[in-house]
Design a protein around this motif. Structure first.
Motif, PDB file in Angstrom:
ATOM      1  N   HIS A  91      63.632 -13.210 -61.669  1.00 20.68           N
ATOM      2  CA  HIS A  91      63.399 -13.121 -63.103  1.00 20.68           C
ATOM      3  C   HIS A  91      61.911 -12.944 -63.436  1.00 20.68           C
ATOM      4  CE1 HIS A  91      67.432 -13.952 -64.564  1.00 20.68           C
ATOM      5  NE2 HIS A  91      67.535 -14.870 -63.621  1.00 20.68           N
ATOM      6  N   LEU A  92      61.073 -13.523 -62.589  1.00 23.90           N
ATOM      7  CA  LEU A  92      59.631 -13.501 -62.889  1.00 23.90           C
ATOM      8  C   LEU A  92      58.875 -12.481 -62.054  1.00 23.90           C
ATOM      9  CD1 LEU A  92      59.028 -17.334 -63.188  1.00 23.90           C
ATOM     10  CD2 LEU A  92      59.476 -15.700 -65.014  1.00 23.90           C
ATOM     11  N   SER A  93      59.574 -11.595 -61.345  1.00 22.75           N
ATOM     12  CA  SER A  93      58.893 -10.637 -60.463  1.00 22.75           C
ATOM     13  C   SER A  93      58.054  -9.634 -61.256  1.00 22.75           C
ATOM     14  CB  SER A  93      59.915  -9.897 -59.603  1.00 22.75           C
ATOM     15  OG  SER A  93      60.777  -9.162 -60.436  1.00 22.75           O
ATOM     16  N   HIS A  94      58.352  -9.405 -62.528  1.00 25.65           N
ATOM     17  CA  HIS A  94      57.568  -8.459 -63.314  1.00 25.65           C
ATOM     18  C   HIS A  94      56.159  -9.012 -63.610  1.00 25.65           C
ATOM     19  CE1 HIS A  94      59.108 -11.213 -66.364  1.00 25.65           C
ATOM     20  NE2 HIS A  94      58.123 -10.790 -67.156  1.00 25.65           N
ATOM     21  N   LEU A  95      55.945 -10.286 -63.356  1.00 24.27           N
ATOM     22  CA  LEU A  95      54.615 -10.868 -63.569  1.00 24.27           C
ATOM     23  C   LEU A  95      53.708 -10.678 -62.364  1.00 24.27           C
ATOM     24  CD1 LEU A  95      55.685 -14.195 -65.296  1.00 24.27           C
ATOM     25  CD2 LEU A  95      54.852 -12.105 -66.370  1.00 24.27           C
ATOM     26  N   ASN A  96      54.261 -10.197 -61.280  1.00 26.37           N
ATOM     27  CA  ASN A  96      53.487  -9.995 -60.042  1.00 26.37           C
ATOM     28  C   ASN A  96      52.726  -8.673 -60.129  1.00 26.37           C
ATOM     29  OD1 ASN A  96      53.265 -11.885 -58.097  1.00 26.37           O
ATOM     30  ND2 ASN A  96      55.180 -11.351 -57.065  1.00 26.37           N
ATOM     31  N   ILE A  97      51.649  -8.613 -60.864  1.00 31.41           N
ATOM     32  CA  ILE A  97      50.915  -7.353 -61.025  1.00 31.41           C
ATOM     33  C   ILE A  97      49.704  -7.261 -60.125  1.00 31.41           C
ATOM     34  CG2 ILE A  97      51.674  -6.970 -63.377  1.00 31.41           C
ATOM     35  CD1 ILE A  97      49.038  -8.152 -64.308  1.00 31.41           C
TER      36      ILE A  97
END
Length: 103
Positions: A91-97
């Motif tokens: 769910h939080l993988s989009h925060l891995n920038i």
């Protein structure tokens, strides 16, 4: 006035086959035959219904296994449509920038 009209009226008012003052149908031999067949069939049904297939002891719990199998099938079908579990990292993988393509 109404009594005079009712007594001296010619014919049947409105539709002749329906209503309070309808024309009675003639009873034919086919109608009698069909009614007798219907009554005989009903008598035979009552005969067979009056005799039980199983005794009360046999009937008690005879379908428990089948009902349990049906319930398990329903439960498995309900769980088959349930979505797979997802981790919080998905769910939080989009925060891995900060990660780069090369690593």
């Amino acid at each position: 006035m109404f009594l005079t009209l009712a007594l001296l009226r010619k014919g049947i008012p409105g539709k002749q086959w329906i209503g309070k003052y309808r024309r009675p149908r003639k009873i034919t031999w086919q109608m009698k035959r069909n009614m007798l067949k219907h009554l005989e069939r009903e008598a035979e049904n009552e005969y067979w219904i009056s005799r039980p297939y199983m005794t009360a002891e046999q009937e008690h719990g005879h379908a428990a296994e089948r009902r349990a199998q049906n319930w398990l099938g329903i439960k498995e079908a309900k769980h088959a449509n349930f979505p797979q579990h997802k981790l919080i990292s998905d769910h939080l993988s989009h925060l891995n920038i900060t990660k780069t393509w090369s690593s």
